[in-house]
Design an enzyme around this catalytic site. Structure first.
Site, PDB file in Angstrom:
ATOM      1  N   ASN A  97       0.818  -1.216   0.000  1.00  0.00           N
ATOM      2  CA  ASN A  97       0.000   0.000   0.000  1.00  0.00           C
ATOM      3  C   ASN A  97       0.849   1.262   0.000  1.00  0.00           C
ATOM      4  O   ASN A  97       0.315   2.351  -0.144  1.00  0.00           O
ATOM      5  CB  ASN A  97      -0.936   0.032   1.217  1.00  0.00           C
ATOM      6  CG  ASN A  97      -0.219   0.382   2.516  1.00  0.00           C
ATOM      7  OD1 ASN A  97       0.923   0.817   2.519  1.00  0.00           O
ATOM      8  ND2 ASN A  97      -0.905   0.195   3.621  1.00  0.00           N
ATOM      9  N   HIS A 195       4.895   4.943 -14.699  1.00  0.00           N
ATOM     10  CA  HIS A 195       5.937   5.401 -13.769  1.00  0.00           C
ATOM     11  C   HIS A 195       6.658   6.641 -14.293  1.00  0.00           C
ATOM     12  O   HIS A 195       7.684   7.030 -13.750  1.00  0.00           O
ATOM     13  CB  HIS A 195       6.913   4.268 -13.434  1.00  0.00           C
ATOM     14  CG  HIS A 195       6.318   3.227 -12.531  1.00  0.00           C
ATOM     15  ND1 HIS A 195       6.932   2.026 -12.264  1.00  0.00           N
ATOM     16  CD2 HIS A 195       5.156   3.218 -11.822  1.00  0.00           C
ATOM     17  CE1 HIS A 195       6.167   1.326 -11.434  1.00  0.00           C
ATOM     18  NE2 HIS A 195       5.086   2.022 -11.161  1.00  0.00           N
TER      19      HIS A 195
HETATM   20  C1  HEM Z   1       4.916  -3.515 -13.308  1.00  0.00           C
HETATM   21  C2  HEM Z   1       4.762  -3.701 -12.022  1.00  0.00           C
HETATM   22  C3  HEM Z   1       4.677  -2.559 -11.056  1.00  0.00           C
HETATM   23  C4  HEM Z   1       5.367  -2.441  -9.902  1.00  0.00           C
HETATM   24  C5  HEM Z   1       6.347  -3.436  -9.328  1.00  0.00           C
HETATM   25  C6  HEM Z   1       5.003  -1.178  -9.312  1.00  0.00           C
HETATM   26  C7  HEM Z   1       5.485  -0.702  -8.106  1.00  0.00           C
HETATM   27  C8  HEM Z   1       5.301   0.586  -7.637  1.00  0.00           C
HETATM   28  C9  HEM Z   1       5.871   1.105  -6.440  1.00  0.00           C
HETATM   29  C10 HEM Z   1       6.744   0.330  -5.457  1.00  0.00           C
HETATM   30  C11 HEM Z   1       5.512   2.410  -6.338  1.00  0.00           C
HETATM   31  C12 HEM Z   1       5.934   3.410  -5.286  1.00  0.00           C
HETATM   32  C13 HEM Z   1       5.250   3.172  -3.979  1.00  0.00           C
HETATM   33  C14 HEM Z   1       5.940   3.943  -2.910  1.00  0.00           C
HETATM   34  O1  HEM Z   1       6.996   3.510  -2.480  1.00  0.00           O
HETATM   35  O2  HEM Z   1       5.455   5.009  -2.524  1.00  0.00           O
HETATM   36  C15 HEM Z   1       4.695   2.704  -7.477  1.00  0.00           C
HETATM   37  C16 HEM Z   1       4.133   3.926  -7.734  1.00  0.00           C
HETATM   38  C17 HEM Z   1       3.295   4.173  -8.788  1.00  0.00           C
HETATM   39  N1  HEM Z   1       2.834   3.242  -9.681  1.00  0.00           N
HETATM   40 FE1  HEM Z   1       3.512   1.384  -9.953  1.00  0.00          FE
HETATM   41  N2  HEM Z   1       4.107  -0.555 -10.124  1.00  0.00           N
HETATM   42  C18 HEM Z   1       3.867  -1.363 -11.196  1.00  0.00           C
HETATM   43  C19 HEM Z   1       2.973  -1.119 -12.220  1.00  0.00           C
HETATM   44  C20 HEM Z   1       2.175   0.000 -12.295  1.00  0.00           C
HETATM   45  C21 HEM Z   1       1.063   0.149 -13.198  1.00  0.00           C
HETATM   46  C22 HEM Z   1       0.562  -0.923 -14.156  1.00  0.00           C
HETATM   47  C23 HEM Z   1       0.564   1.400 -12.996  1.00  0.00           C
HETATM   48  C24 HEM Z   1      -0.607   2.074 -13.656  1.00  0.00           C
HETATM   49  C25 HEM Z   1      -1.053   1.793 -14.836  1.00  0.00           C
HETATM   50  C26 HEM Z   1       1.387   2.020 -11.976  1.00  0.00           C
HETATM   51  C27 HEM Z   1       1.249   3.321 -11.556  1.00  0.00           C
HETATM   52  C28 HEM Z   1       1.991   3.887 -10.542  1.00  0.00           C
HETATM   53  C29 HEM Z   1       1.944   5.301 -10.218  1.00  0.00           C
HETATM   54  C30 HEM Z   1       1.166   6.371 -10.969  1.00  0.00           C
HETATM   55  C31 HEM Z   1       2.761   5.485  -9.102  1.00  0.00           C
HETATM   56  C32 HEM Z   1       3.005   6.790  -8.347  1.00  0.00           C
HETATM   57  C33 HEM Z   1       2.011   6.876  -7.209  1.00  0.00           C
HETATM   58  C34 HEM Z   1       2.094   8.148  -6.392  1.00  0.00           C
HETATM   59  O3  HEM Z   1       2.851   9.040  -6.713  1.00  0.00           O
HETATM   60  O4  HEM Z   1       1.341   8.212  -5.401  1.00  0.00           O
HETATM   61  N3  HEM Z   1       2.324   1.135 -11.554  1.00  0.00           N
HETATM   62  N4  HEM Z   1       4.564   1.567  -8.245  1.00  0.00           N
HETATM   63  C1  NAG Z   2      -0.196   0.364   4.969  1.00  0.00           C
HETATM   64  O1  NAG Z   2       0.436  -0.794   5.481  1.00  0.00           O
HETATM   65  C2  NAG Z   2       1.164  -0.585   6.671  1.00  0.00           C
HETATM   66  C3  NAG Z   2       1.824  -1.912   7.023  1.00  0.00           C
HETATM   67  O2  NAG Z   2       2.760  -2.221   6.067  1.00  0.00           O
HETATM   68  C4  NAG Z   2       0.228  -0.088   7.774  1.00  0.00           C
HETATM   69  O3  NAG Z   2       0.985   0.184   8.953  1.00  0.00           O
HETATM   70  C5  NAG Z   2      -0.478   1.188   7.296  1.00  0.00           C
HETATM   71  O4  NAG Z   2      -1.411   1.603   8.250  1.00  0.00           O
HETATM   72  C6  NAG Z   2      -1.178   0.916   5.978  1.00  0.00           C
HETATM   73  N1  NAG Z   2      -1.786   2.132   5.461  1.00  0.00           N
HETATM   74  C7  NAG Z   2      -3.113   2.292   5.387  1.00  0.00           C
HETATM   75  C8  NAG Z   2      -3.576   3.532   4.687  1.00  0.00           C
HETATM   76  O5  NAG Z   2      -3.906   1.488   5.811  1.00  0.00           O
END
Ligand code: HEM
Ligand code: NAG
Ligand code: NAG
Ligand code: NAG
Length: 328
Positions: A97, A195
């Site tokens: 999440n 991304h």
């Molecule tokens: C291919 C596999 C994918 C993986 C492993 C992945 C993983 C992630 C992760 C780890 C984050 C950052 C979360 C965080 O640390 O805050 C992220 C952000 C994001 N992902 Fe992916 N993602 C994938 C595919 C997708 C797809 C298919 C979409 C939409 C079509 C998408 C849209 C986004 C967007 C827009 C963000 C930025 C969210 C924000 O700024 O709040 N991702 N993703």
């Molecule tokens: C997202 O998951 C973490 C545990 O990994 C939890 O502590 C946190 O409350 C969760 N966030 C929401 C919006 O529920």
């Protein structure tokens, strides 16, 4: 003897008829303009809520958050708004999440829809419309969203763990997780272009900065200067979990920058960078990086495919929730 040979052929013919019928039936449950008579301005209400959220708060990042919500929704139990449900052990509470955001925007849209046309518009459709609106607002190309999704009543953190691809996964692991949802390697490459926008917490990629099995602990497939920059943003013993933009060049622009960054070895996740380890995926990365006109259209097509995963019917528990956070 000869007749017997036809049996398997006939059986497989029958099977394909049945398969095609099932495919037609499942796509038949979604249609463009589904709310035309049920709630004529449904899409407009969502679009207004979304627009005022990203202009009002000055936080265009919420837009990226909403695109991601639709993805997380569809990969767990199909596009049924299960990602929105509050409560213990729901998808929201699972580690993938990280930084899910935009829930309040969906709440606002939903309450406006409930006043305009009570009980008519599903939360799952709001997510699909909002993702489209954000793509457009961030500079992508508009597309029509077939609707008629129904909402589920269950959300499970263990299913989120099981079905959401982790950033630490490599191309073949991520490919098989997409395949489970009926999406191809090409769909995966095209959708990963999302991304181009948004941000990530350091914990989603710090494995590539400090603990890689290499002399300096850095993933050798990451550009050296980029790794040094990320280390300043994500200090090893910094405490907390800061965020960095996915795309430092144009963080809020829905464009093909992502693919250029993959080629330049300046992307955050193992799942992004290892696209180059698969010849077919690498070719599509290269192609997409040079196709500012074609890629957005391919992206939209892949979004429609993603937006049609495991759609519920009323016969299998689908309903229209009044409050997107509650299984009512
Ligand atoms: C291919 C596999 C994918 C993986 C492993 C992945 C993983 C992630 C992760 C780890 C984050 C950052 C979360 C965080 O640390 O805050 C992220 C952000 C994001 N992902 Fe992916 N993602 C994938 C595919 C997708 C797809 C298919 C979409 C939409 C079509 C998408 C849209 C986004 C967007 C827009 C963000 C930025 C969210 C924000 O700024 O709040 N991702 N993703
Ligand atoms: C997202 O998951 C973490 C545990 O990994 C939890 O502590 C946190 O409350 C969760 N966030 C929401 C919006 O529920
Ligand atoms: C995008 O297209 C839909 C119809 O397919 C339309 O309702 C909506 O207003 C369009 N959005 C923009 C920003 O033009
Ligand atoms: C990338 O695409 C360009 C043209 O679109 C082509 O000239 C080049 O050879 C391709 N590079 C790779 C590594 O496939």
């Amino acid at each position: 003897m000869r007749r017997a040979n036809y049996k398997p052929i006939f059986a497989s013919f029958l099977l394909s008829v049945v398969t095609i019928q099932c495919m037609l039936q499942s796509s038949a449950s979604l249609s463009v303009g589904y709310y035309k008579s049920k709630c004529p301005n449904a899409e407009g209400i969502v679009a207004d809520a979304v627009r005022s959220a990203i202009t009002g708060s000055g936080d265009r990042g919420i837009g990226a958050g909403l695109i991601r919500l639709h993805f997380h929704d569809c990969f767990v139990r199909g596009c049924d708004a299960s990602v929105l449900l509050d409560g213990p052990n729901t998808e929201k509470t699972a580690p993938p999440n990280l930084s899910l955001r935009g829930f309040e925007v969906i709440d606002t849209a939903k309450s406006q829809l409930e006043s305009a046309c009570p009980g008519k518009v599903s939360c799952a459709d709001i997510l699909a419309f909002a993702a489209r609106d954000l793509v457009v607002l961030l500079g992508g190309v508009n597309y029509s969203v077939p609707s008629g999704r129904l909402d589920g009543s269950t959300s499970s953190s263990s299913e989120a763990m099981q079905f959401l691809p982790p950033p630490f996964g490599d191309v073949s692991q991520i490919q098989s997780m997409f395949a489970v949802k009926g999406l191809t390697l090409d769909d995966m490459v095209i959708l990963s272009g999302a991304h181009a926008v948004g941000r990530s917490h350091c914990s989603s990629f710090s494995n590539r900065l400090y603990s890689w099995n290499s002399p300096d602990g850095v993933d050798p497939s990451m550009d050296k200067n980029f790794a040094a920059y990320l280390k300043t943003k994500c200090p090893k013993n910094g405490g907390g979990d800061p965020v960095v933009d996915m795309n430092v060049v144009t963080p809020n622009k829905f464009n093909t920058r992502y693919y250029k960054l993959v080629k330049a070895h300046k992307v955050l996740f193992t799942s992004d960078q290892t696209l180059l380890n698969n010849a077919q995926a690498a070719a599509l990365v290269n192609q997409s990086s040079n196709q500012p006109y074609t890629w957005p259209r391919s992206f939209n097509k892949a979004m429609l495919k993603m937006g049609a995963i495991e759609i519920l019917t009323s016969a299998n528990g689908g309903r229209i929730r009044k409050n997107c956070r509650v299984a009512n």
